[in-house]
Design an enzyme around this catalytic site. Structure first.
Site, PDB file in Angstrom:
ATOM      1  N   ASP A 185       0.866  -1.172   0.000  1.00 10.15           N
ATOM      2  CA  ASP A 185       0.000   0.000   0.000  1.00 10.15           C
ATOM      3  C   ASP A 185       0.912   1.236   0.000  1.00 10.15           C
ATOM      4  O   ASP A 185       2.129   1.153   0.181  1.00 10.15           O
ATOM      5  CB  ASP A 185      -0.971  -0.025   1.195  1.00 10.15           C
ATOM      6  CG  ASP A 185      -2.188   0.859   0.925  1.00 10.15           C
ATOM      7  OD1 ASP A 185      -2.127   1.714   0.009  1.00 10.15           O
ATOM      8  OD2 ASP A 185      -3.209   0.714   1.616  1.00 10.15           O
TER       9      ASP A 185
HETATM   10  C1  NOJ Z   1      -4.024   3.924   0.019  1.00 10.58           C
HETATM   11  C2  NOJ Z   1      -5.209   3.040   0.217  1.00 10.58           C
HETATM   12  O1  NOJ Z   1      -5.112   2.391   1.460  1.00 10.58           O
HETATM   13  C3  NOJ Z   1      -5.399   2.000  -0.869  1.00 10.58           C
HETATM   14  O2  NOJ Z   1      -6.659   1.415  -0.688  1.00 10.58           O
HETATM   15  C4  NOJ Z   1      -5.268   2.600  -2.220  1.00 10.58           C
HETATM   16  O3  NOJ Z   1      -5.487   1.630  -3.202  1.00 10.58           O
HETATM   17  C5  NOJ Z   1      -3.896   3.228  -2.344  1.00 10.58           C
HETATM   18  N1  NOJ Z   1      -3.756   4.286  -1.356  1.00 10.58           N
HETATM   19  C6  NOJ Z   1      -3.632   3.785  -3.725  1.00 10.58           C
HETATM   20  O4  NOJ Z   1      -4.362   4.933  -3.908  1.00 10.58           O
END
Ligand code: NOJ
Length: 708
Positions: free
Chosen positions: A263
């Site tokens: 993430d």
């Molecule tokens: C953070 C989020 O937790 C995740 O769900 C998302 O896909 C990513 N950022 C990318 O934007």
């Protein structure tokens, strides 16, 4: 490319080039920032290095992505195309109900359709991969992201997870019109302690395996080629550096052979977590743990090469990870056809009639009727007052609808006026009741109070400590209720709110969740009876925040309390509130009334390799045709470990004409009864089971059988 060609390509690449493939940057590095979440960054990117980076996050639009891809093809020394990934969660331009709303439809086939339509639009806009489905089971409405999941039940979540993957990926991720799924957030991100986003997860291994992992596994088995590691810890180790989780569970046990991406910034956050000494340590740990792509941190970018020069082991792991990224590019068909989409396809699909119809239908299927004291459906000849800021708000699509255009969103006020132009409607689109609003409400037959929370109040980092309907909306409700008691509470929310006051005073409550671009049209059709509600509660509504986390499939205790009518000393209950939900999982009303016959079993013993069939007759006693959600629950009465008091194991949603009956049967087989036993083996234990078939998790027509 063949496997041999891919390996030849790998062999031609320098160590630095391989590492570059294992990094993801957002569009800010390419001169266009759309959405930046998470911590800031100051990477030392070498001149033109961004064009050698493996994948891009959060950019979309055919022309824009074509330009970017041309840049990659030209400037990457081996002409390796990039992969364009983005958060396209429940629609790209045409937005469908948020996943929690889709969960309320209890209809994975519908979700598959929605994911398919989403893929058409996203692929037209040049995208290859979406960061969806979010498979995180959530039993805590404080967690802002519970609206990104499909609710509290492991079995149901798994059905939605696989349906979403199948919908996105269609007949192949290499084809125009389909996109690849990235399963997230691995793992158990939804169990954040006290519902606080990004906080640690404390789960026993059995709960993790039995309840939290099945949805990710179902998505993996459905063919998702990517998995995203979560921000949280498991066993006090951050997921992104958690070798047990990624190598043992994901790769070995679940058989996942695709790409694991972190993430956003999660690898560098392991340093802040105090789980890595520094970025170099974080990079090495993440790589050893099985993480292929470092999204938005410079751990791999700046700290892997030097270490790898000294370590054969790390060089080999880099080869493996880089090869997985190249294989994904190959599976996506990018070496042959690096560009997706076109201007024509964008024009053909964005907000097209078919997607509009789907958006309206999905909202109709997901809206959940929680109470109805004869107020609904409302006659089209009624005089209606609509109150509340949400009535004219476009903030009803969900906070992940990042590519949506607000001016396309049909507000509730617009929907009611356009769909029912003959009906007399007076809109007071503000939250503070004034004299004008109150005299208007008094003069009307019905008041529709649009209340809840705007969509930017839920989502990532939007956890709250109190899930009670906000004081402003309680005050608004009470003010209009003071002059007219025929109030329909029309809820917009990304979580099950605690609404005991509304439950007592409203004449009717309809939860629209966040219905999406055209969804309010469907909501109006339900309100006026051109459609019959069939949505159900996917996540228990608590009476108070203090009950959280809660779920219907709670574990048995040594001091249970059945049918709480008040505090029972020295038993497992609260002094001030019942153990059960205000609106339990699986509950939802219809304009029809459905009755169930007793459950009949084809046999009272189940052999290990056999099956028994449980059957009921469901009758529509009402005067309207409608769909009934028929739910199968099973309880393992005694086990070597404590078992849930019941678990959803099957469902179907037949359409039953007024006055007619249908027979519904479910096969029960041994594999449906498995769990992790005392020795952590995934087995079913012989003994007594109970089975219920009914219209909610509280249904009481249980019968017994034995597994032998
Ligand atoms: C953070 C989020 O937790 C995740 O769900 C998302 O896909 C990513 N950022 C990318 O934007």
């Amino acid at each position: 490319m063949t496997d041999v060609q891919l390996k030849e390509l790998l062999a031609e690449m320098s160590l630095g080039e391989k590492i570059e493939q294992m990094i993801q940057f957002h569009g800010g590095f390419y001169g266009d920032v759309k959405l930046i979440t998470g911590p800031g960054h100051d990477y030392s990117v070498k001149p033109d290095q961004q064009w050698r980076i493996g994948t891009v996050l959060g950019e979309a639009g055919y022309e824009h992505l074509k330009k970017l891809q041309d840049g990659f093809m030209e400037k990457q020394p081996h002409h390796i195309p990039s992969i364009f990934m983005a958060d396209v969660i429940h629609g790209y331009k045409t937005i469908y109900p948020v996943p929690l709303g889709q969960g309320a439809s209890f209809d994975p086939e519908l979700t598959k359709e929605l994911a398919g339509a989403t893929a058409k639009e996203a692929s037209a806009a040049g995208l290859h991969v979406t960061f969806s489905p979010m498979c995180d089971l959530s039993r805590d409405a404080r967690w802002g992201r519970c609206m990104e999941g499909t609710g509290e039940d492991p079995w149901l979540n798994a059905r939605f997870a696989e349906a979403t993957v199948l919908g996105y990926q269609g007949d192949g991720i290499e084809k125009q019109g389909n996109i690849a799924a990235c399963v997230k957030h691995f793992a158990a991100y939804g169990a954040a302690t006290a519902g606080k986003d990004y906080s640690g997860v404390e789960l026993c291994e059995r709960t993790l395996l039995d309840d939290y992992l099945p949805s990710y596994e179902a998505a993996v088995k459905a063919g998702a080629p990517l998995v995203m590691s979560a921000f949280n810890t498991i066993n006090r180790i951050p997921c992104s550096t958690n070798k047990w989780l990624m190598r043992k569970i994901l790769r070995e046990k679940m058989g996942f052979d695709g790409v694991v991406i972190s993430d956003y910034g999660a690898v560098q956050e392991t340093v802040v977590h105090s789980a890595s000494y520094d970025k170099a340590d974080a990079a090495a740990k993440a790589l050893r743990a099985g993480l292929d792509i470092d999204m938005m941190s410079d751990c791999y970018l700046s700290y892997l090469e030097e270490q790898a020069k000294e370590s054969e082991e790390l060089r080999q792991l880099i080869d493996e990870s880089c090869l997985r990224v190249l294989e994904l590019k190959n599976k996506l068909g990018l070496f042959d056809n690096p560009i997706r989409g076109s201007k024509e396809l964008e024009e053909a699909y964005f907000y097209c009639d078919a997607h509009k119809e789907l958006s309206v239908r999905a909202a109709r299927e997901s809206a959940t009727l929680l109470k109805n004291d004869g107020l609904l459906p409302i006659s089209k000849n009624s005089k209606i007052a609509v109150v509340g800021k949400l009535a004219t708000s476009t903030n009803i699509v969900g906070s992940w609808a990042i590519f949506a255009e607000a001016d396309k969103t049909v507000t509730f006020a617009d929907a009611i006026k356009s769909r029912y132009p003959e009906t007399e409607v007076f809109v007071y689109p503000y939250d503070e009741a004034d004299e004008k609003m109150l005299s208007g409400c008094k003069a009307c037959d019905v008041v529709i109070a649009c209340i809840g929370e705007e969509d930017f109040k839920t989502g990532e980092s939007k956890s709250i400590s109190d899930v009670t309907l906000c004081p402003e909306h309680q005050a608004l409700f009470n003010a209009v209720y003071g002059v007219n008691q025929n109030v329909l509470s029309l809820l917009y929310a990304g979580r099950p709110l605690a609404i005991p006051m509304l439950a007592e005073k409203s004449k009717a409550i309809l939860d629209a969740w966040y219905p999406g671009t055209f969804g309010n049209i469907g909501i109006c059709e339900l309100i006026f009876g051109d459609a019959n509600p069939c949505g159900r509660v996917p996540m228990s509504f608590p009476h108070t925040t203090g009950q959280l986390p809660m779920h219907y499939s709670a574990f048995t205790t040594g001091r249970p309390v059945e049918n709480w009518t008040g505090y029972v000393p020295f038993a497992s209950n609260y002094m001030d509130v019942t153990n059960v939900a205000l609106y339990p999982f699986g509950f939802g009303l219809s304009y029809s009334e459905f009755t169930y016959s007793p459950v009949e079993l084809s046999a009272d013993t189940l052999q290990k390799d056999g099956k028994i069939t449980a059957t009921v007759t469901v009758t529509n006693k009402g005067t309207r045709d409608g769909k009934e959600l028929v739910q199968l629950y099973i309880r393992d009465v005694k086990g070597s470990v404590i078992r849930p008091c019941r678990e959803l194991k099957g469902l179907t949603k037949p359409f039953i004409k007024a006055g007619e009956s249908v027979t519904v049967s479910f096969d029960i087989t041994e594999d449906m009864l498995r769990f992790h036993n005392e020795d952590m083996e995934f087995v079913a234990e012989p003994g007594e089971f109970m089975v219920w078939i009914g219209g909610s998790s509280l249904t009481q027509n249980g019968v017994n059988f034995r597994l032998i």
